[in-house]
Every structure is written in structure tokens, then in C-alpha cells.
Design a protein around this motif. Structure first.
Motif, PDB file in Angstrom:
ATOM      1  N   ASP A  47       0.642  -1.121  -0.174  1.00 29.28           N
ATOM      2  CA  ASP A  47      -0.110   0.029   0.180  1.00 29.28           C
ATOM      3  C   ASP A  47       0.790   1.345   0.012  1.00 29.28           C
ATOM      4  OD1 ASP A  47      -2.337  -1.516   0.045  1.00 29.28           O
ATOM      5  OD2 ASP A  47      -2.367  -1.281   2.230  1.00 29.28           O
ATOM      6  N   LYS A  48       2.224   1.164   0.014  1.00 26.68           N
ATOM      7  CA  LYS A  48       3.255   2.168   0.117  1.00 26.68           C
ATOM      8  C   LYS A  48       2.838   3.314   1.129  1.00 26.68           C
ATOM      9  CE  LYS A  48       3.972   2.091  -5.027  1.00 26.68           C
ATOM     10  NZ  LYS A  48       3.388   1.071  -5.651  1.00 26.68           N
ATOM     11  N   ARG A  49       2.901   2.505   2.424  1.00 29.69           N
ATOM     12  CA  ARG A  49       2.591   3.607   3.397  1.00 29.69           C
ATOM     13  C   ARG A  49       3.987   3.831   4.081  1.00 29.69           C
ATOM     14  NH1 ARG A  49      -2.485   4.315   3.200  1.00 29.69           N
ATOM     15  NH2 ARG A  49      -3.661   2.609   2.882  1.00 29.69           N
ATOM     16  N   GLY A  50       5.187   3.455   3.359  1.00 33.10           N
ATOM     17  CA  GLY A  50       6.445   4.031   3.882  1.00 33.10           C
ATOM     18  C   GLY A  50       7.448   2.897   3.664  1.00 33.10           C
ATOM     19  N   ALA A  51       8.727   3.538   4.007  1.00 23.20           N
ATOM     20  CA  ALA A  51       9.970   2.560   3.872  1.00 23.20           C
ATOM     21  C   ALA A  51       9.898   1.541   4.898  1.00 23.20           C
ATOM     22  CB  ALA A  51      11.078   3.279   3.987  1.00 23.20           C
ATOM     23  N   VAL A  52      10.138   0.119   4.324  1.00 20.42           N
ATOM     24  CA  VAL A  52      10.156  -0.975   5.487  1.00 20.42           C
ATOM     25  C   VAL A  52      11.083  -0.679   6.766  1.00 20.42           C
ATOM     26  CG1 VAL A  52      12.171  -2.198   4.435  1.00 20.42           C
ATOM     27  CG2 VAL A  52      10.116  -3.290   5.762  1.00 20.42           C
ATOM     28  N   ASN A  53      12.140  -0.094   6.635  1.00 18.54           N
ATOM     29  CA  ASN A  53      12.840   0.341   7.732  1.00 18.54           C
ATOM     30  C   ASN A  53      12.505   1.434   8.728  1.00 18.54           C
ATOM     31  OD1 ASN A  53      13.539   2.457   6.172  1.00 18.54           O
ATOM     32  ND2 ASN A  53      15.652   2.368   6.388  1.00 18.54           N
ATOM     33  N   GLU A  54      11.406   2.072   8.216  1.00 22.21           N
ATOM     34  CA  GLU A  54      10.773   3.243   9.018  1.00 22.21           C
ATOM     35  C   GLU A  54       9.532   2.886   9.770  1.00 22.21           C
ATOM     36  OE1 GLU A  54       9.957   6.261   6.172  1.00 22.21           O
ATOM     37  OE2 GLU A  54      12.177   6.936   6.145  1.00 22.21           O
ATOM     38  N   LEU A  55       8.816   1.474   9.550  1.00 20.83           N
ATOM     39  CA  LEU A  55       7.751   0.985  10.052  1.00 20.83           C
ATOM     40  C   LEU A  55       7.739  -0.039  11.173  1.00 20.83           C
ATOM     41  CD1 LEU A  55       5.623   0.925   6.706  1.00 20.83           C
ATOM     42  CD2 LEU A  55       5.669   2.801   8.120  1.00 20.83           C
ATOM     43  N   SER A  56       6.765  -0.169  11.827  1.00 21.59           N
ATOM     44  CA  SER A  56       6.741  -1.205  12.838  1.00 21.59           C
ATOM     45  C   SER A  56       5.367  -1.495  13.125  1.00 21.59           C
ATOM     46  CB  SER A  56       7.327  -0.733  14.071  1.00 21.59           C
ATOM     47  OG  SER A  56       6.589   0.219  14.939  1.00 21.59           O
ATOM     48  N   ALA A  57       4.791  -2.803  13.332  1.00 19.23           N
ATOM     49  CA  ALA A  57       3.587  -3.203  13.843  1.00 19.23           C
ATOM     50  C   ALA A  57       3.339  -3.641  15.104  1.00 19.23           C
ATOM     51  CB  ALA A  57       3.226  -4.041  12.584  1.00 19.23           C
ATOM     52  N   LYS A  58       2.189  -3.612  15.625  1.00 16.77           N
ATOM     53  CA  LYS A  58       1.894  -4.222  16.869  1.00 16.77           C
ATOM     54  C   LYS A  58       0.484  -4.718  16.778  1.00 16.77           C
ATOM     55  CE  LYS A  58       3.149  -4.686  21.230  1.00 16.77           C
ATOM     56  NZ  LYS A  58       4.166  -5.999  21.695  1.00 16.77           N
ATOM     57  N   VAL A  59       0.196  -6.114  17.206  1.00 12.12           N
ATOM     58  CA  VAL A  59      -1.135  -6.489  17.517  1.00 12.12           C
ATOM     59  C   VAL A  59      -1.891  -5.677  18.840  1.00 12.12           C
ATOM     60  CG1 VAL A  59      -2.381  -8.362  17.898  1.00 12.12           C
ATOM     61  CG2 VAL A  59      -0.537  -8.606  16.174  1.00 12.12           C
ATOM     62  N   ARG A  60      -2.949  -5.495  18.514  1.00 10.42           N
ATOM     63  CA  ARG A  60      -3.782  -5.102  19.805  1.00 10.42           C
ATOM     64  C   ARG A  60      -4.099  -5.998  20.496  1.00 10.42           C
ATOM     65  NH1 ARG A  60      -8.143  -0.709  17.407  1.00 10.42           N
ATOM     66  NH2 ARG A  60      -6.715   0.887  16.246  1.00 10.42           N
ATOM     67  N   LEU A  61      -3.863  -5.937  21.771  1.00 13.71           N
ATOM     68  CA  LEU A  61      -4.338  -7.054  22.673  1.00 13.71           C
ATOM     69  C   LEU A  61      -5.640  -6.683  23.396  1.00 13.71           C
ATOM     70  CD1 LEU A  61      -0.830  -8.069  23.949  1.00 13.71           C
ATOM     71  CD2 LEU A  61      -2.005  -8.846  22.457  1.00 13.71           C
ATOM     72  N   ASN A  62      -6.332  -7.700  23.341  1.00  7.58           N
ATOM     73  CA  ASN A  62      -7.711  -7.441  23.961  1.00  7.58           C
ATOM     74  C   ASN A  62      -7.584  -7.873  25.501  1.00  7.58           C
ATOM     75  OD1 ASN A  62      -9.012  -6.888  21.677  1.00  7.58           O
ATOM     76  ND2 ASN A  62      -9.675  -8.930  21.370  1.00  7.58           N
TER      77      ASN A  62
END
Length: 63
Positions: A47-62
Motif C-alpha cells: 500500500d506504499k505506507r512508508g519504507a520498511v525500515n521506518e515502520l513497525s507493527a503491533k497487534v492490539r491485545l484485548n
């Protein structure tokens, strides 16, 4: 199995996008938290949201 995953820019932890990731869960594949985060980062690249080295992801924990 579905999980909500937020994607952030590493600097400042700015939320840039949220994905609902649906990974199949069967006898051979039992997805963990990292599997959902990796998929969100992969989609971020498509989706071209940004460079891979600039992004991180986190699962929302319920709770």
C-alpha cells in the motif's frame, strides 16, 4: 483467526494505519502475534505506507 494490527512510523511512534488481518487457523498453521505483525508490514509495503525500515507493527491485545 483475525487480529487488529496498528502500523507505526518508528520515530515518534506515529500511528499511520490499522489493518484487520485474517490468517487461517487450521491443523497445520497456528498463527502467533508475530505472524500478524509481519503480514501487516507486508501489506504496508504493498500500500506504499512508508519504507520498511521506518515502520513497525503491533497487534492490539484485548484485555
Amino acid at each position: 483467526m483475525k487480529r487488529v494490527v496498528d502500523v507505526f512510523k518508528n520515530r515518534g511512534r506515529e500511528l499511520i494505519w490499522t489493518y484487520v488481518i485474517d490468517l487461517r487457523n487450521d491443523e497445520e498453521f497456528h498463527p502467533g502475534q508475530a505472524d500478524f505483525e509481519i503480514e501487516a508490514l507486508r501489506l504496508s509495503q504493498l500500500d506504499k505506507r512508508g519504507a520498511v525500515n521506518e515502520l513497525s507493527a503491533k497487534v492490539r491485545l484485548n484485555n
